[in-house]
Design an enzyme around this catalytic site. Structure first.
Site, mmCIF file in Angstrom:
data_model
loop_
_atom_site.group_PDB
_atom_site.id
_atom_site.type_symbol
_atom_site.label_atom_id
_atom_site.label_comp_id
_atom_site.label_asym_id
_atom_site.label_seq_id
_atom_site.Cartn_x
_atom_site.Cartn_y
_atom_site.Cartn_z
ATOM 1 N N LYS A 24 38.541 20.905 47.327
ATOM 2 C CA LYS A 24 37.450 20.520 46.426
ATOM 3 C C LYS A 24 37.264 19.014 46.426
ATOM 4 O O LYS A 24 36.153 18.508 46.577
ATOM 5 C CB LYS A 24 37.763 21.034 45.010
ATOM 6 N N ARG A 93 39.755 19.214 37.037
ATOM 7 C CA ARG A 93 39.627 20.414 37.874
ATOM 8 C C ARG A 93 40.736 20.496 38.906
ATOM 9 O O ARG A 93 41.082 19.509 39.554
ATOM 10 C CB ARG A 93 38.292 20.381 38.626
ATOM 11 N N GLY A 102 39.640 31.305 41.618
ATOM 12 C CA GLY A 102 39.958 31.756 40.269
ATOM 13 C C GLY A 102 41.432 31.706 39.910
ATOM 14 O O GLY A 102 41.840 32.220 38.882
ATOM 15 N N MET A 104 43.482 28.919 39.644
ATOM 16 C CA MET A 104 44.001 27.793 38.875
ATOM 17 C C MET A 104 42.987 27.299 37.867
ATOM 18 O O MET A 104 41.951 27.897 37.676
ATOM 19 C CB MET A 104 44.469 26.721 39.833
ATOM 20 N N ARG A 338 31.900 23.880 50.010
ATOM 21 C CA ARG A 338 32.969 24.163 50.969
ATOM 22 C C ARG A 338 32.391 25.102 52.018
ATOM 23 O O ARG A 338 31.355 25.751 51.786
ATOM 24 C CB ARG A 338 34.179 24.793 50.283
ATOM 25 N N HIS A 454 56.422 47.603 50.319
ATOM 26 C CA HIS A 454 56.881 48.667 51.207
ATOM 27 C C HIS A 454 55.693 49.463 51.742
ATOM 28 O O HIS A 454 55.553 49.677 52.949
ATOM 29 C CB HIS A 454 57.841 49.584 50.442
ATOM 30 N N SER A 776 57.971 42.066 83.143
ATOM 31 C CA SER A 776 57.122 42.448 82.023
ATOM 32 C C SER A 776 57.994 42.465 80.783
ATOM 33 O O SER A 776 59.008 43.166 80.738
ATOM 34 C CB SER A 776 56.508 43.826 82.272
ATOM 35 N N CYS A 844 54.299 43.966 77.730
ATOM 36 C CA CYS A 844 53.841 45.329 77.515
ATOM 37 C C CYS A 844 54.273 45.903 76.181
ATOM 38 O O CYS A 844 54.048 47.056 75.874
ATOM 39 C CB CYS A 844 54.282 46.232 78.648
ATOM 40 N N TYR A 864 49.396 38.039 81.889
ATOM 41 C CA TYR A 864 48.612 39.055 81.194
ATOM 42 C C TYR A 864 49.356 39.587 79.975
ATOM 43 O O TYR A 864 50.573 39.432 79.849
ATOM 44 C CB TYR A 864 48.270 40.217 82.134
HETATM 45 P P1 ADP Z 1 36.647 26.729 40.305
HETATM 46 O O1 ADP Z 1 37.569 26.145 41.309
HETATM 47 O O2 ADP Z 1 37.214 27.876 39.570
HETATM 48 O O3 ADP Z 1 35.282 26.969 40.882
HETATM 49 P P2 ADP Z 1 35.631 24.307 39.198
HETATM 50 O O4 ADP Z 1 36.544 23.137 39.125
HETATM 51 O O5 ADP Z 1 34.676 24.295 40.329
HETATM 52 O O6 ADP Z 1 36.473 25.630 39.153
HETATM 53 O O7 ADP Z 1 34.865 24.337 37.817
HETATM 54 C C1 ADP Z 1 34.310 25.481 37.248
HETATM 55 C C2 ADP Z 1 32.877 25.230 36.860
HETATM 56 O O8 ADP Z 1 32.732 24.100 36.046
HETATM 57 C C3 ADP Z 1 32.047 24.976 38.093
HETATM 58 O O9 ADP Z 1 31.168 26.049 38.236
HETATM 59 C C4 ADP Z 1 31.305 23.709 37.854
HETATM 60 O O10 ADP Z 1 29.943 23.964 37.984
HETATM 61 C C5 ADP Z 1 31.615 23.316 36.421
HETATM 62 N N1 ADP Z 1 31.956 21.905 36.396
HETATM 63 C C6 ADP Z 1 33.062 21.338 36.885
HETATM 64 N N2 ADP Z 1 33.023 19.984 36.752
HETATM 65 C C7 ADP Z 1 31.855 19.702 36.140
HETATM 66 C C8 ADP Z 1 31.224 18.482 35.728
HETATM 67 N N3 ADP Z 1 31.787 17.299 35.936
HETATM 68 N N4 ADP Z 1 30.032 18.566 35.145
HETATM 69 C C9 ADP Z 1 29.459 19.763 34.946
HETATM 70 N N5 ADP Z 1 29.980 20.942 35.310
HETATM 71 C C10 ADP Z 1 31.182 20.922 35.900
HETATM 72 MG MG MG Z 2 34.129 25.821 41.660
#
Ligand code: ADP
Ligand code: MG
Ligand code: MG
Length: 892
Positions: A24, A93, A102, A104, A338, A454, A776, A844, A864
């Protein structure tokens, strides 16, 4: 480490710094460099996180560095963090090197306090509703993620406030409602933490940052990493980003978008938008979003700008990007981008499209798809056009699509399967006692355990469809309940081992169009098949490794050839000793005189010859490696227990049968404690006179016959289980005599080589190469003997535990163990080639079709790989990828 730089401004980083700044952060920095509208901010490195997690406190110098960057941020923004008059607010963040969706934490609106909430309202033109909405979000997120206050307490309070108002949507709550809610939230906070919500903005920020650090080791994050095989010690970066507000009114909002459809790969933008909301609302699905196209009507200027930015990002990353954005009063801000995740089909389509658009080269396209994705496209899939009811979702642990009656014990699975029923074995988790049931079932569904459980390991090992970790299943006795539905024994369910979805009832299965294409069947116009065609073509043109197949019949060989096999790397002749020939084999084993044995061999000869004629015909012009008989001969005799009982019963009744008694004698004589290490392979050839000679004669006569028809048979005779050059020399001498005699002047050429599958053979390869035209590598046996594991015993018994303990990341039978078994291969290849430079080298064992292993075989310079017919396309693709994969490509 003194003097280490722990904090980077967004303007200091770039996308190459993922490991240090997290995905990020690195991409926020990249967008800043590109001049895109990114709110100012800074990044605390993953190394700071590693140090924090190791010691429990911030490393020396980090706090001072953060203070400096915060001061600079305040200057840039012309506001101070949490200032009572005009507060700067930030988001804190998480962001690791590998995306962990989702997993962290993120806290928005950090810096709001009882004092600054009024200032925020004033600065927003007296918009009190907005200020109190932001404050209640902060207390909620901070409470939940930083202080472990149960999230439901906040969401329940919010629901109550809405109900009291008769409101369906939180937008209907006004400033006074939200202000009251903030009071309520603060009480919840204090009740759970024992202290008041912190009113020092800098303290808020510090606590939030530490919570992000700690979230790296949250249970779900640990589990996710284990499943995805992400190393546990990378740590997460922390991004501090000045807030922009999508919740300022109707002219504000927030959204997510993709530059292409991540499901199908189709061109065109896809996304969702939510007006008057903060970012987390979109993902949380709190209110209904509108399609991104609606933004064109709502805010044409921002929409155009967004399109231009998305085009720029695609051009820059040369790939599908996903983004998060916010519009604050008509001004667009980019909050994340990303390279986006995608389905297997989308990966192929997008790669081919980008080549067509001139954005990437064919080499690059090849790097962007994988054998695992191709394998996914080759499995039959459920036809979902009738929209079957989804019961629940677990982890897709072993791909495929299976429908059948739910059963809850291994015994019942075996019972019903024996009656010809398709069954799905449902267990809380499986253990070694379930093995028979797992084999009998079409599919396996478990409530617990991940990709290394398992159930998952065993299912993958035997190619059975498996969904595991469907943790919403409540199993009791012979039924389970999930989301209010009950499924009892005998009810039909369907499991999709690719997506992890579980459906009620039977879902029709659609064959794979990609397989139809490989088979050469007519396929309706399909962009997917076109993409596969383009990329496979390039893989074939690029790869250095040839790809052969393991096949024992003309039919398998012909199929593999359609799939692109360039010969047979392993024909197992023991399959030719089964069925109605078993009797002949018994005679051979039991014969006590030379002439009886010769009669038995003479009877087998024409049968074997006919098999080889079929095989060589199907592979005309291509090499066919025939392995002389390998397994211990008692495998062809009846089981000791059964026979002993029969003989005892007969004796009791006075109906003694001399032949049966003699058979029992032989079975007893040949019984071995460790058959895998017993009388098998080359040892048989040296102990049982005439056995190998018969096979060699059959091979050679078949070849001569076909040459007489004008075909071009190319047999290669392979001696199994050689450990010493003397063994091979003796067999070779015998073979050469027969070959010379039979071939005469027919023009047929026959190579004689050996398997390298005993560690001693690998270590004395220089000697063995003197007597071998080719090596082989039998990687199954080499792995068994290298590790001292008997595969049949250990895989179901304790591999899951080894995986859990991290002794290996993946079963060494699934993917070659580079360090140990791989080293044996390296040694043998080098020392063999040093003696005989033209020595042909191949593989093989089953690893020949495993993507990771194919790359290894490419690296060590083999000629091969050979794998089962179905894996041939995967091996072709991965051999191509191995040839173009460069260090700096990020294929993850
Ligand atoms: P995740 O990795 O779970 O996507 P993010 O760090 O991207 O978490 O943040 C979750 C939400 O918060 C994102 O959808 C983003 O749009 C919003 N967000 C994060 N930073 C800011 C900011 N500086 N201003 C406004 N919205 C923010
Ligand atoms: Mg995000
Ligand atoms: Mg072997």
């Amino acid at each position: 480490m003194a003097g280490e730089k722990y904090v980077y401004d967004f303007s200091e980083g770039h996308k190459g710094l993922k490991e240090l700044l997290g995905g990020k952060g690195a991409n926020l920095a990249e967008m800043t460099r590109l001049g895109l509208p990114v709110p100012a901010g800074f990044i605390v490195t993953t190394r700071a996180c590693q140090a924090y997690l190791a010691t429990g406190h911030n490393p020396d110098g980090l706090d001072a560095e953060i203070d400096e960057h915060l001061a600079a941020l305040e200057r840039t923004m012309g506001r101070r963090l949490g200032d009572a008059e005009d507060p700067l607010l930030v988001s804190v963040r998480s962001g690791a090197a590998f995306s962990m969706p989702g997993m962290m934490e993120t806290v928005l609106n950090v810096g709001l306090t009882d004092a600054s909430v009024t200032g925020l309202a004033a600065q927003a033109g007296g918009n009190e509703r907005f200020a109190w909405d932001s404050y209640r979000r902060l207390i909620q997120m901070f409470g939940k993620t930083v202080c472990d206050v149960p999230g439901e307490e906040f969401s329940d309070a919010l629901e109550e406030a809405k109900k009291a108002k008769g409101a369906t949507d939180d937008l209907h709550l006004d400033a006074a409602d939200l202000r009251a809610l903030v009071d309520r939230f603060k009480r919840i906070f204090a009740k759970h933490t024992g202290y008041d919500f912190p009113q020092d903005p800098r303290e808020q920020m510090r606590l939030a940052m530490e919570a992000v650090f700690r979230s790296w080791n949250a249970e779900r994050a640990v589990l996710y990493r284990r499943q995805e095989r992400i190393p546990a010690d990378l740590g997460t970066a922390v991004n501090v980003c000045s807030m922009v507000f999508g919740n300022l009114g109707a002219d504000s909002g927030t959204g997510v978008a993709f530059t292409r459809d991540p499901a199908s790969g189709s061109q065109g933008i896809y996304g969702d938008y939510l007006s008057n909301a903060q970012g987390e609302d979109v993902v949380a699905g709190i209110r209904n979003t509108v399609p991104l196209e609606d933004l064109k009507r709502l805010d044409p200027k921002s929409y155009e700008e967004l399109l231009a930015i998305m085009a720029k990002l695609e051009g820059h990353y040369r790939d599908l990007c996903d983004i998060e954005f916010t519009i604050e009063r008509g001004k667009l801000w980019m909050l994340q981008t990303r390279v986006g995740k995608r389905t297997a089909a989308a990966a192929f389509r997008i790669a081919a499209q980008l080549v067509d658009e001139g954005m990437i080269t064919l080499d690059e396209a090849l790097r962007r798809v994988s054998g695992a994705q191709l394998a996914q496209l080759m499995f039959p899939r459920f036809d979902l056009s009738a929209d079957p009811a989804v019961l629940t979702k677990g982890i897709g642990a072993s791909p495929g699509a299976a429908s059948g009656r739910a059963v809850f014990s291994a015994a019942r699975a075996a019972e019903l399967a024996a009656e010809g029923e398709d069954v799905i074995l449902v267990r809380r988790e499986t253990n070694p006692e379930d093995l028979a049931g797992m084999i009998a079932a079409r599919g396996i569904l478990t409530a617990r355990g991940g990709k290394t459980s398992h159930a998952a390991v065993v299912a993958r090992g035997m190619g059975r469809t498996c969904v595991c970790g469907a943790d919403q299943l409540e199993i009791s006795g012979t039924r389970f309940t999930v989301n209010g539905q009950t499924v009892a024994e005998g009810d039909v369910i369907s499991v999709d081992g690719t997506t992890g979805r579980v459906y009620l009832g039977s879902v029709p299965v659609r064959p794979s169009e990609v397989v139809q294409y490989f088979e050469g069947d007519m396929v309706e116009e399909s962009t997917l098949v076109d993409a596969v065609h383009t990329i496979m073509g390039h893989a074939d043109a690029t790869r250095r490794l040839a790809v052969r197949t393991n096949a024992d019949t003309g039919e398998d060989a012909a199929r593999a050839r359609r799939f692109g096999a360039e010969g047979i790397g392993l024909c197992r002749t023991e399959h030719m000793f089964l069925g109605d020939r078993k009797e002949l084999v018994e005679r051979l084993i039991l014969s006590s005189t030379e002439s009886a044995r010769n009669d038995a061999l003479a009877a087998l000869l024409p049968l074997q010859r006919a098999d080889f004629v079929d095989l060589f015909r199907a592979m005309d012009g291509l090499p066919v490696t025939v392995r002389l008989i390998d397994p211990p001969l008692h495998e062809f005799l009846p089981s000791l227990e059964e026979l002993a009982v029969n003989v005892a019963v007969a004796r009791e009744r006075g109906e003694e049968n001399a032949e049966e008694a003699q058979l029992l004698d032989a079975v007893r004589r040949m019984h071995e404690q460790n058959p895998m290490l017993g009388l098998r392979g080359v040892r048989l050839g040296l102990v049982i006179p005439g056995l190998f000679a018969m096979q060699v004669r059959a091979i050679t006569e078949a070849a001569v016959q076909l040459a007489g028809e004008g075909l071009n048979p190319r047999p290669e005779i392979m001696v199994p289980l050689v450990g010493a050059v003397q063994e091979l020399e003796m067999v070779r001498q015998e073979c050469e005599q027969i070959v010379a005699e039979v071939v005469a002047d027919s023009g047929v050429e026959i190579l004689i080589g050996t398997m390298i599958e005993v560690p001693r053979a690998a270590l004395t390869a220089g000697q063995i190469a003197e007597a071998a035209d080719f090596f082989s590598f039998g990687t199954n046996d080499l792995t068994q003997m290298g590790w001292g594991f008997s595969r049949d015993d250990v895989e179901g018994a304790f591999f899951w535990r080894y995986l859990e303990l991290g002794i290996f990341g993946i079963s060494p039978f699934e993917s070659i163990d580079r360090d140990g078994v791989g080293r044996l291969i390296r040694i043998a290849a080098e020392e063999g080639r040093a003696v005989r430079p033209e020595l042909k080298l191949g593989v093989c064992g089953e690893h020949g079709g495993d993507p990771e292993s194919v790359h290894f075989f490419h690296e060590v310079g083999l000629d091969y790989v050979s794998c089962s017919p179905f894996r041939v396309p995967v091996a072709r693709l991965e051999a191509g990828r191995a040839a173009v994969t460069s260090e700096d490509s990020d294929s993850r």
